[in-house]
Design a protein around this motif. Structure first.
Motif, PDB file in Angstrom:
ATOM      1  N   THR A  42      -6.345   5.802  -4.341  1.00 50.67           N
ATOM      2  CA  THR A  42      -4.780   5.926  -4.040  1.00 50.67           C
ATOM      3  C   THR A  42      -4.594   6.787  -2.517  1.00 50.67           C
ATOM      4  N   ILE A  43      -3.641   6.292  -1.956  1.00 49.81           N
ATOM      5  CA  ILE A  43      -3.013   7.040  -0.757  1.00 49.81           C
ATOM      6  C   ILE A  43      -1.587   7.380  -0.998  1.00 49.81           C
ATOM      7  N   GLU A  44      -1.542   8.779  -1.363  1.00 49.76           N
ATOM      8  CA  GLU A  44      -0.200   9.059  -1.814  1.00 49.76           C
ATOM      9  C   GLU A  44       0.734   8.805  -0.567  1.00 49.76           C
ATOM     10  N   GLY A  45       1.787   8.246  -0.955  1.00 45.60           N
ATOM     11  CA  GLY A  45       2.804   7.956  -0.077  1.00 45.60           C
ATOM     12  C   GLY A  45       2.710   6.817   0.901  1.00 45.60           C
ATOM     13  N   LYS A  46       1.568   6.187   0.646  1.00 48.69           N
ATOM     14  CA  LYS A  46       1.505   5.081   1.372  1.00 48.69           C
ATOM     15  C   LYS A  46       2.313   3.815   1.358  1.00 48.69           C
ATOM     16  N   GLY A  47       2.824   3.739   0.032  1.00 49.49           N
ATOM     17  CA  GLY A  47       3.852   2.725  -0.008  1.00 49.49           C
ATOM     18  C   GLY A  47       5.141   2.764   0.503  1.00 49.49           C
ATOM     19  N   VAL A  48       5.504   3.837   0.710  1.00 49.43           N
ATOM     20  CA  VAL A  48       6.906   4.182   1.333  1.00 49.43           C
ATOM     21  C   VAL A  48       6.655   3.685   2.874  1.00 49.43           C
ATOM     22  N   ILE A  49       5.387   4.459   3.284  1.00 51.55           N
ATOM     23  CA  ILE A  49       5.425   4.353   4.714  1.00 51.55           C
ATOM     24  C   ILE A  49       5.058   2.975   5.157  1.00 51.55           C
ATOM     25  N   ASN A  50       4.314   2.056   4.365  1.00 48.91           N
ATOM     26  CA  ASN A  50       4.059   0.603   4.839  1.00 48.91           C
ATOM     27  C   ASN A  50       5.327  -0.084   4.670  1.00 48.91           C
TER      28      ASN A  50
END
Ligand code: ADP
Ligand code: UDP
Length: 236
Positions: A42-50
């Motif tokens: 998991t990369i915390e916050g990745k979904g929002v950034i991508n």
């Protein structure tokens, strides 16, 4: 726009139907995978950034003459896009040798290429996305010759525009992966995402990696790298 049933769950995104048959909603997850799903995390916050980065770049490309699937950002992680039939190819664009090209040809990572290299991989997880050429693509009927001409022209134009955009941010665009699809009326558009998951970004001065290689290679500072590239591009 009503969000209806989930149509598909991939490794990094979910796709939902809407009450308009021509539109779907993509929902970006924090899940990260590498090596064809063998490594998971998991990369915390990745979904929002991508989500935000993809939309920002797709809007910029659209303004500059590259048709895309983008319609509207509806939340931090969700975007309304035109539903397309994906051309089953990963279109890889390379400016500098890295990753699988370095391995295949025995080139040190960071070796500049004399000209841009385009590669195609057949999108098939069971086969490990094998590299194919235009003869395979035509022989298998994955895309016709005119579609491939358009894909190559768009991919090179996207590269020019992204290089121009990232240079003043002190970011070297090493390579990236694109996906294209056709809308119901047969129009070819850029689809999927453009993010640190799908691009190699190196700091121009320190050559520090600001992308998913930090996860793939256990380099540490993964979340920080995503935050840094997002900060440089979006100022947030
Ligand atoms: P994967 O399928 O490789 O695990 P993702 O988790 O990113 O990848 O899933 C998103 C899926 O949605 C991908 O298969 C991608 O090809 C597909 N896709 C991207 N854009 C669109 C679109 N506009 N319409 C339909 N499908 C799309
Ligand atoms: N890439 C991607 N999805 C894939 C394979 C590659 O987004 O399934 C991107 C990757 O992030 C890099 C570029 O395409 O920016 C070239 O990747 P490469 O062929 O070097 O593969 P890797 O080293 O990732 O196996």
């Amino acid at each position: 726009m009503k969000k209806l049933e989930q149509l598909y769950e991939g490794k990094a995104k979910k796709v939902f139907a809407t009450d308009d048959p021509g539109l779907v909603i993509v929902d970006y997850k924090d899940d990260a995978t590498a090596f064809n799903g063998l490594k998971k995390g998991t990369i915390e916050g990745k979904g929002v950034i991508n989500n935000r980065m993809t939309n920002f770049l797709m809007k910029m490309l659209e303004k500059n003459g590259v048709p895309t699937h983008f319609v509207e950002e509806i939340s931090d992680r969700e975007t309304l896009v035109k539903k397309v039939e994906i051309v089953p190819l990963e279109v890889i664009v390379r400016n500098v040798a890295a990753g699988s090209l370095s391995k295949r040809l025995g080139l040190e990572e960071g070796t500049p290429l004399r000209r841009t290299v385009l590669e195609y991989c057949y999108k098939n997880d069971d086969l490990g996305d094998p590299m194919v050429n235009e003869y395979h693509i035509a022989a298998m009927g994955w895309a016709d010759d005119q579609t491939m001409k358009n894909i190559a022209a768009y991919a090179l134009k996207v590269n020019e525009l992204l290089l121009r955009y990232f240079k003043p941010l002190h970011v070297d665009l090493i390579d990236f992966k694109l996906e294209f699809g056709k809308t119901a009326d047969g129009t070819l558009v850029l689809a999927d995402e453009i993010s640190p998951d799908t691009c190699r970004f190196w700091d121009s001065d320190t050559h520090e990696k600001l992308d998913k290689d930090r996860f793939r290679r256990d380099l540490g500072g993964v979340e920080e790298a995503y935050a840094e590239i997002s900060h440089r591009l979006l100022g947030e």
